[in-house]
Design a protein around this motif. Structure first.
Motif, PDB file in Angstrom:
ATOM      1  N   TRP A  39     -42.116  50.769  48.647  1.00  0.00           N
ATOM      2  CA  TRP A  39     -41.431  50.586  49.918  1.00  0.00           C
ATOM      3  C   TRP A  39     -42.275  49.726  50.866  1.00  0.00           C
ATOM      4  O   TRP A  39     -41.758  48.827  51.534  1.00  0.00           O
ATOM      5  CB  TRP A  39     -41.144  51.943  50.551  1.00  0.00           C
ATOM      6  N   MET A  40     -43.583  50.013  50.915  1.00  0.00           N
ATOM      7  CA  MET A  40     -44.459  49.223  51.774  1.00  0.00           C
ATOM      8  C   MET A  40     -44.495  47.759  51.340  1.00  0.00           C
ATOM      9  O   MET A  40     -44.515  46.849  52.181  1.00  0.00           O
ATOM     10  CB  MET A  40     -45.873  49.809  51.744  1.00  0.00           C
ATOM     11  N   ASP A  41     -44.495  47.530  50.027  1.00  0.00           N
ATOM     12  CA  ASP A  41     -44.475  46.145  49.538  1.00  0.00           C
ATOM     13  C   ASP A  41     -43.228  45.421  50.004  1.00  0.00           C
ATOM     14  O   ASP A  41     -43.276  44.235  50.353  1.00  0.00           O
ATOM     15  CB  ASP A  41     -44.545  46.136  48.005  1.00  0.00           C
ATOM     16  N   ALA A  42     -42.106  46.143  50.024  1.00  0.00           N
ATOM     17  CA  ALA A  42     -40.859  45.524  50.464  1.00  0.00           C
ATOM     18  C   ALA A  42     -40.871  45.204  51.959  1.00  0.00           C
ATOM     19  O   ALA A  42     -40.217  44.264  52.410  1.00  0.00           O
ATOM     20  CB  ALA A  42     -39.674  46.446  50.126  1.00  0.00           C
ATOM     21  N   GLN A  43     -41.623  46.007  52.744  1.00  0.00           N
ATOM     22  CA  GLN A  43     -41.679  45.797  54.193  1.00  0.00           C
ATOM     23  C   GLN A  43     -42.750  44.793  54.599  1.00  0.00           C
ATOM     24  O   GLN A  43     -42.762  44.328  55.749  1.00  0.00           O
ATOM     25  CB  GLN A  43     -41.980  47.135  54.909  1.00  0.00           C
ATOM     26  N   ARG A  56     -40.902  62.736  49.366  1.00  0.00           N
ATOM     27  CA  ARG A  56     -40.182  62.999  48.117  1.00  0.00           C
ATOM     28  C   ARG A  56     -38.685  62.763  48.297  1.00  0.00           C
ATOM     29  O   ARG A  56     -38.030  62.189  47.416  1.00  0.00           O
ATOM     30  CB  ARG A  56     -40.438  64.436  47.655  1.00  0.00           C
ATOM     31  N   GLU A  57     -38.134  63.185  49.427  1.00  0.00           N
ATOM     32  CA  GLU A  57     -36.719  62.975  49.684  1.00  0.00           C
ATOM     33  C   GLU A  57     -36.392  61.489  49.806  1.00  0.00           C
ATOM     34  O   GLU A  57     -35.391  61.014  49.258  1.00  0.00           O
ATOM     35  CB  GLU A  57     -36.312  63.707  50.964  1.00  0.00           C
ATOM     36  N   ALA A  58     -37.257  60.753  50.507  1.00  0.00           N
ATOM     37  CA  ALA A  58     -37.018  59.316  50.673  1.00  0.00           C
ATOM     38  C   ALA A  58     -37.099  58.596  49.334  1.00  0.00           C
ATOM     39  O   ALA A  58     -36.314  57.682  49.060  1.00  0.00           O
ATOM     40  CB  ALA A  58     -38.041  58.740  51.654  1.00  0.00           C
ATOM     41  N   GLU A  59     -38.040  59.011  48.500  1.00  0.00           N
ATOM     42  CA  GLU A  59     -38.190  58.380  47.189  1.00  0.00           C
ATOM     43  C   GLU A  59     -36.985  58.672  46.301  1.00  0.00           C
ATOM     44  O   GLU A  59     -36.504  57.796  45.577  1.00  0.00           O
ATOM     45  CB  GLU A  59     -39.470  58.874  46.522  1.00  0.00           C
ATOM     46  N   ALA A  60     -36.493  59.906  46.375  1.00  0.00           N
ATOM     47  CA  ALA A  60     -35.331  60.262  45.563  1.00  0.00           C
ATOM     48  C   ALA A  60     -34.095  59.488  45.995  1.00  0.00           C
ATOM     49  O   ALA A  60     -33.273  59.083  45.166  1.00  0.00           O
ATOM     50  CB  ALA A  60     -35.072  61.761  45.664  1.00  0.00           C
ATOM     51  N   GLN A  61     -33.951  59.239  47.301  1.00  0.00           N
ATOM     52  CA  GLN A  61     -32.776  58.541  47.812  1.00  0.00           C
ATOM     53  C   GLN A  61     -32.847  57.033  47.565  1.00  0.00           C
ATOM     54  O   GLN A  61     -31.838  56.403  47.276  1.00  0.00           O
ATOM     55  CB  GLN A  61     -32.613  58.809  49.308  1.00  0.00           C
ATOM     56  N   SER A  62     -34.057  56.472  47.646  1.00  0.00           N
ATOM     57  CA  SER A  62     -34.204  55.025  47.534  1.00  0.00           C
ATOM     58  C   SER A  62     -34.589  54.559  46.142  1.00  0.00           C
ATOM     59  O   SER A  62     -34.354  53.399  45.786  1.00  0.00           O
ATOM     60  CB  SER A  62     -35.258  54.530  48.535  1.00  0.00           C
ATOM     61  N   GLY A  63     -35.198  55.450  45.347  1.00  0.00           N
ATOM     62  CA  GLY A  63     -35.722  55.034  44.055  1.00  0.00           C
ATOM     63  C   GLY A  63     -37.018  54.272  44.156  1.00  0.00           C
ATOM     64  O   GLY A  63     -37.526  53.754  43.160  1.00  0.00           O
ATOM     65  N   LEU A  64     -37.588  54.200  45.357  1.00  0.00           N
ATOM     66  CA  LEU A  64     -38.850  53.490  45.581  1.00  0.00           C
ATOM     67  C   LEU A  64     -39.914  54.475  46.020  1.00  0.00           C
ATOM     68  O   LEU A  64     -39.671  55.312  46.886  1.00  0.00           O
ATOM     69  CB  LEU A  64     -38.684  52.423  46.672  1.00  0.00           C
ATOM     70  N   ASP A  65     -41.111  54.383  45.427  1.00  0.00           N
ATOM     71  CA  ASP A  65     -42.196  55.209  45.937  1.00  0.00           C
ATOM     72  C   ASP A  65     -42.768  54.543  47.180  1.00  0.00           C
ATOM     73  O   ASP A  65     -42.350  53.444  47.567  1.00  0.00           O
ATOM     74  CB  ASP A  65     -43.269  55.452  44.874  1.00  0.00           C
ATOM     75  N   SER A  66     -43.738  55.200  47.821  1.00  0.00           N
ATOM     76  CA  SER A  66     -44.219  54.712  49.118  1.00  0.00           C
ATOM     77  C   SER A  66     -44.851  53.332  49.011  1.00  0.00           C
ATOM     78  O   SER A  66     -44.677  52.489  49.900  1.00  0.00           O
ATOM     79  CB  SER A  66     -45.226  55.703  49.710  1.00  0.00           C
ATOM     80  N   GLU A  67     -45.579  53.081  47.926  1.00  0.00           N
ATOM     81  CA  GLU A  67     -46.216  51.762  47.769  1.00  0.00           C
ATOM     82  C   GLU A  67     -45.176  50.674  47.568  1.00  0.00           C
ATOM     83  O   GLU A  67     -45.303  49.575  48.121  1.00  0.00           O
ATOM     84  CB  GLU A  67     -47.194  51.797  46.604  1.00  0.00           C
TER      85      GLU A  67
END
Length: 340
Positions: free
Chosen positions: A280-284, A267-278
């Motif tokens: 973020w994974m797509d970007a990686q 939740r903290e990472a999503e709030a800071q990046s604006g990206l949910d886990s999926e």
């Protein structure tokens, strides 16, 4: 912004903040008018709750909105330059007490109201839990809770000693929301599974709860002691002494807590990046696949080609059954066929 210009795309929360800021500045959302709630933001913009929370947090930080107890988040009155003829902008009328939403309470919530505000320990704890649920534990402070309740910060200290005391009461209230059944199922395996799933559900409902709970410096939380007593009672008479039974309890507890920690960090990472886990994974994914092309990691390459459905609930259930299988061996019992 083009994808190939080398710059990171603007986080979604920033775009939503910009849209709402423009609506406020143009007067489409007038002072005192409610802005979309976190749930409305998730529906309208298709974002996760953490992103919606960050939107309102940023608008509050800019002074564009403020929280009004019983109403929600409203547009703040615009600041005016003081002058001979300048009159202060009228504040929005407070909500009638009857319109305030019902809050969760604990047995201690029956404390006698103090003063005209009707402030009680139960209301304080419920407000703090609501802030932590929506924005994380870092957002909880005595000042913030007082603002949510529309009272002076110092009035809270008539009911709680300090923030640490408030945190323990928050944890006690959260865990107490889901009491264990009065009569446990027979045997030891199913009762332990019931307690484990119940605790996992609590961590799911309150992502801040797992990181707040300490294994090495356990807080005095009576509702959590019920879980300990349950587990020890379930293992009593099955060949383990109290020391071994309590070790088994701590092992199971720390497994559930450890897995649940991922919910708050995500939740903290999503709030800071604006990206949910999926997202973020797509970007990686391009970099990940490029690393696998060298043939050094054939097992991971096969898995990447087949795809993997990451699911925390599935991980929890798989690990729970393996732990119970191992405990069955310790108890010299045959483990039943695994369900996961």
């Amino acid at each position: 912004m083009s994808v190939g210009d080398g710059r990171r795309p603007e986080p979604r929360y920033s775009r939503i903040v910009g849209e709402l800021r423009q609506r406020i500045e143009t007067g489409e959302l007038a002072p005192g008018e409610r802005v979309p709630s976190t749930r409305e933001i998730t529906r309208q913009w298709g974002v996760a709750m953490a992103t919606a929370t960050k939107v309102l947090t940023e608008l509050r930080r800019e002074g564009l909105v403020r929280a009004v107890p019983g109403v929600g988040t409203v547009v703040s009155a615009p600041e005016r330059v003081a002058g001979p003829s300048a009159a202060p902008a009228p504040a929005p009328a407070p909500a009638a007490p009857a319109s305030a939403p019902a809050r969760r309470s604990t047995p201690s919530a029956s404390a006698t109201p103090t003063g005209s505000t009707g402030l009680t320990l139960g209301r304080i704890v419920a407000a703090a839990v609501a802030v932590a649920d929506a924005e994380g534990l870092d957002a909880v402070s005595m000042r913030r809770v007082a603002a949510e309740l529309g009272v002076a910060t110092m009035s809270l200290y008539r009911h709680v000693a300090d923030k640490d005391d408030l945190l323990v009461r928050m944890m006690d209230a959260a865990i107490g929301e889901r009491p264990l059944p009065a009569d446990p199922p027979p045997g030891w395996r199913e009762p332990l599974a019931v307690a484990a799933r119940q605790l996992w559900g609590l961590f799911r409902a309150h992502p801040w709860l797992a990181p707040a709970m300490s294994l090495t410096r356990p807080q005095l939380i009576t509702s959590a002691m019920v879980y300990s007593e349950w587990v020890l009672g379930c293992l009593s008479g099955h060949g383990l002494d109290d020391q071994a039974a309590f070790t088994a309890h701590l092992t199971l507890l720390n497994y559930i807590r450890g897995l649940a920690l991922n919910m708050e960090t995500e939740r903290e990472a999503e709030a800071q990046s604006g990206l949910d886990s999926e997202e973020w994974m797509d970007a990686q994914e391009p970099a990940f696949r490029a690393t696998l092309e060298g043939g050094r990691y054939p097992a991971l390459a096969r898995l990447a080609r087949a795809g993997y459905d990451f699911d925390l609930d599935g991980l929890f259930e798989f690990g729970l059954q393996r732990l119970l299988d191992g405990l069955a061996v310790l108890l010299d019992e045959d483990a039943p066929p695994s369900r996961a």
